[in-house]
Write an enzyme that holds these catalytic residues in place. Structure first.
Site, mmCIF file in Angstrom:
data_model
loop_
_atom_site.group_PDB
_atom_site.id
_atom_site.type_symbol
_atom_site.label_atom_id
_atom_site.label_comp_id
_atom_site.label_asym_id
_atom_site.label_seq_id
_atom_site.Cartn_x
_atom_site.Cartn_y
_atom_site.Cartn_z
ATOM 1 N N ARG A 1 4.634 38.624 30.582
ATOM 2 C CA ARG A 1 4.435 37.211 30.882
ATOM 3 C C ARG A 1 5.714 36.650 31.505
ATOM 4 O O ARG A 1 6.814 37.176 31.305
ATOM 5 C CB ARG A 1 4.064 36.429 29.628
ATOM 6 C CG ARG A 1 5.116 36.414 28.542
ATOM 7 C CD ARG A 1 4.612 35.677 27.303
ATOM 8 N NE ARG A 1 5.638 35.526 26.292
ATOM 9 C CZ ARG A 1 5.939 36.421 25.379
ATOM 10 N NH1 ARG A 1 5.296 37.570 25.357
ATOM 11 N NH2 ARG A 1 6.885 36.177 24.482
ATOM 12 N N ASP B 1 15.552 32.386 79.040
ATOM 13 C CA ASP B 1 15.745 30.962 78.737
ATOM 14 C C ASP B 1 17.056 30.461 79.347
ATOM 15 O O ASP B 1 18.085 31.150 79.300
ATOM 16 C CB ASP B 1 15.771 30.776 77.218
ATOM 17 C CG ASP B 1 15.977 29.332 76.811
ATOM 18 O OD1 ASP B 1 15.003 28.571 76.876
ATOM 19 O OD2 ASP B 1 17.109 28.983 76.437
ATOM 20 N N CYS C 1 18.103 35.734 36.486
ATOM 21 C CA CYS C 1 17.815 35.003 35.242
ATOM 22 C C CYS C 1 19.111 34.722 34.478
ATOM 23 O O CYS C 1 19.940 35.624 34.282
ATOM 24 C CB CYS C 1 16.863 35.812 34.365
ATOM 25 S SG CYS C 1 16.355 34.929 32.860
ATOM 26 N N CYS D 1 8.973 34.553 32.408
ATOM 27 C CA CYS D 1 10.073 33.938 31.673
ATOM 28 C C CYS D 1 10.019 32.421 31.822
ATOM 29 O O CYS D 1 9.858 31.900 32.926
ATOM 30 C CB CYS D 1 11.399 34.474 32.210
ATOM 31 S SG CYS D 1 12.868 33.691 31.519
ATOM 32 N N CYS E 1 11.293 38.670 34.532
ATOM 33 C CA CYS E 1 12.240 37.670 35.037
ATOM 34 C C CYS E 1 12.598 37.965 36.486
ATOM 35 O O CYS E 1 12.355 39.057 36.999
ATOM 36 C CB CYS E 1 13.541 37.692 34.225
ATOM 37 S SG CYS E 1 13.348 37.514 32.447
ATOM 38 N N CYS F 1 13.771 31.276 33.762
ATOM 39 C CA CYS F 1 14.067 31.457 35.191
ATOM 40 C C CYS F 1 12.861 31.273 36.095
ATOM 41 O O CYS F 1 13.001 31.227 37.309
ATOM 42 C CB CYS F 1 14.688 32.839 35.434
ATOM 43 S SG CYS F 1 13.542 34.221 35.259
#
Length: 489
Positions: free
Chosen positions: A63, A439, A38, A65, A34, A68
């Protein structure tokens, strides 16, 4: 940061979205990773593990989430703050170099061997260039699955996968859902496009001040290439496989992004370049904490926190425009650029607005006749010398460029002084510490703030604002009433 276990735990327990993209939380019991913010109940401390990249978490067997969506979090601010090998490699991977040219192409652009690049990325990110590119392809695939009606075969090729089997296996492994299941879930909450225009949300770390960011892009926009229309900034994009038109709209919690691409293989590159142009991966809290502690800049930061540095989607294009803008007004610079676009830019069709051309490439500009340029002879020489060097590949201003080397090479060109070099360093190279002490707007602001006006003295005074001097420039410019400081009406 992922190695500081206690600090990571505190960020997760407080759901601190400032750390999204800095590290990823893997839950040992569920095998899910996550983002720190999350919204689900944080896991027990003993079940937390931390990884420096989504790719590293995926390689470890976790794997993404579904709640989230950690793969869609803002990128780590480190890659746009640093100029070392790893940061340059990450910028190039985000720009799709591995998908186009493989790891050897990445290594060649960086000037190192493939083995050296692999070793450095593994040491810092826990994943090599192929795994990092694979994680990016998975995210691109998810966007296309959820927002288009493309067939899965076409979608796999557009995402950069070499086969439909690899595409299916990767999506299942990363998201624990098949491509078809991902699309089915997405249809419940959003409408897929059938018009060829992709609608996306570009996240950022709050706060974000859109005034100078979009005001600058709109006020300096080149007719035919850029426009402000109906509350959004629009421009054409020259991309590796074709071209595109992007519409970017500032919203309270994200940037609305609509992309029309001639080749969907360019999707991840287009997103990366738009994020870079809008400086969306910056860490505004770190910037504002340092600048806000300064007695001069502090009140300016408190008034408008979260200023970003407007950059570019095409570093070579901005370098050319910087030369066109030497010692002339914003309006005159736009006129010069518009003439080049009309004479040498590629025409495109934009049914949704008034965009007509891509900005001409260095190769196209290398063929122009200097006498056709309505500018002093010395500036013609400056422009043609720059264009020739860019077209020949002698100067690299791209995502993986070496900032110090590029600065040194620009300084050797005729007609290149500190203003031009630092402008290119800030907007093309993306150096967060670039400072344009010479500048005119900076000088006027310095006088009003009681700071020294001479470039040498101001450079010395600016040491306290390192490494965020490009952000100090934005606050200096905002003391004036130039259109670049305001959202167009």
């Amino acid at each position: 940061m992922h190695e500081d276990f206690e600090r990571c735990v505190r960020a997760v327990q407080s759901k601190d979205d400032r750390f999204d993209g800095w590290f990823f939380t893997a839950v040992l019991t569920t095998r899910i990773y996550c983002r720190p913010s999350c919204p689900v109940v944080p896991p027990k401390v003993e079940n937390m593990s931390f990884y420096p990249s989504a790719a590293a978490a995926q390689q470890a067997g976790f794997r993404a989430c579904k709640r989230c969506r950690p793969d869609a979090s803002p990128g780590s601010p480190q890659w746009n703050e640093r100029a070392d090998l790893v940061a340059r490699a990450m910028r190039l991977i985000a720009d799709g170099i591995v998908d186009r040219d493989g790891v050897p192409g990445l290594a060649s652009r960086l000037g190192y061997s493939s083995r050296q690049v692999e070793r450095q990325l593994l040491a810092e990110l826990g994943a090599g260039p192929l795994a990092l590119a694979r994680a990016q392809r998975a995210q691109t695939a998810r966007v296309l699955i959820e927002t288009t009606t493309l067939s899965m075969t076409d979608l796999a090729m557009a995402s950069g996968f070499s086969s439909i089997r690899t595409f299916n296996d990767t999506v299942r492994e990363v998201f624990a859902l098949s491509p078809t299941e991902l699309r089915r879930r997405a249809k419940r909450s959003q409408q897929c496009t059938t018009t060829g225009v992709l609608s996306l949300r570009l996240p950022f770390r709050a706060p974000l001040c859109p005034d100078n960011l979009f005001g600058h892009l709109a006020a300096t926009g080149v007719p035919g290439v850029e426009e402000w229309r109906d509350g959004a900034y629009r421009r054409t994009l020259r991309l590796p496989h074709g071209h595109g038109v992007v519409t970017l709209r500032p919203l309270p919690d994200h940037i609305g992004c609509q992309l029309a691409l001639s080749d969907l293989r360019d999707l991840s590159m287009a997103i990366s370049r738009c994020r870079r142009m809008l400086d969306l991966d910056a860490d505004p809290v770190a910037v504002d904490d340092l600048l806000g502690a300064d007695p001069v800049l502090g009140p300016l930061v408190a008034k408008t926190p979260g200023r970003r540095v407007p950059r570019t989607v095409d570093p070579d294009e901005f370098a050319v425009r910087a030369v066109l803008g030497q010692q002339v007004s914003t309006a005159a610079a736009r006129t010069h650029a518009a003439r080049l676009v009309t004479a040498h830019g590629d025409k495109i069709d934009d049914p949704a607005g008034g965009l007509t051309h891509l900005f001409p490439s260095p190769e196209a500009l290398a063929e122009l006749e200097p006498e056709s340029l309505a500018m002093p002879k010395s500036r013609r020489r400056t422009l043609t010398t720059l264009v020739a060097a860019l077209a020949a590949g002698e100067i690299d201003l791209g995502a993986g460029s070496d900032w110090l080397r590029a600065r040194a090479q620009l300084n050797e060109l005729p007609g290149f002084g500190p203003w031009t070099v630092e402008s290119i360093a800030m907007r093309s190279l993306g150096d967060p510490d670039a400072f344009i002490a010479s500048d005119l707007g900076i000088k006027l602001a310095a006088r009003a703030l009681g700071l020294p006006e001479s470039p040498a003295a101001l450079n010395l005074a600016s040491a306290a604002w390192r490494p965020w001097r490009a952000y100090a420039v934005q606050h200096f410019w905002a003391t004036g009433d130039h259109p670049i400081n305001h959202l167009p009406v």
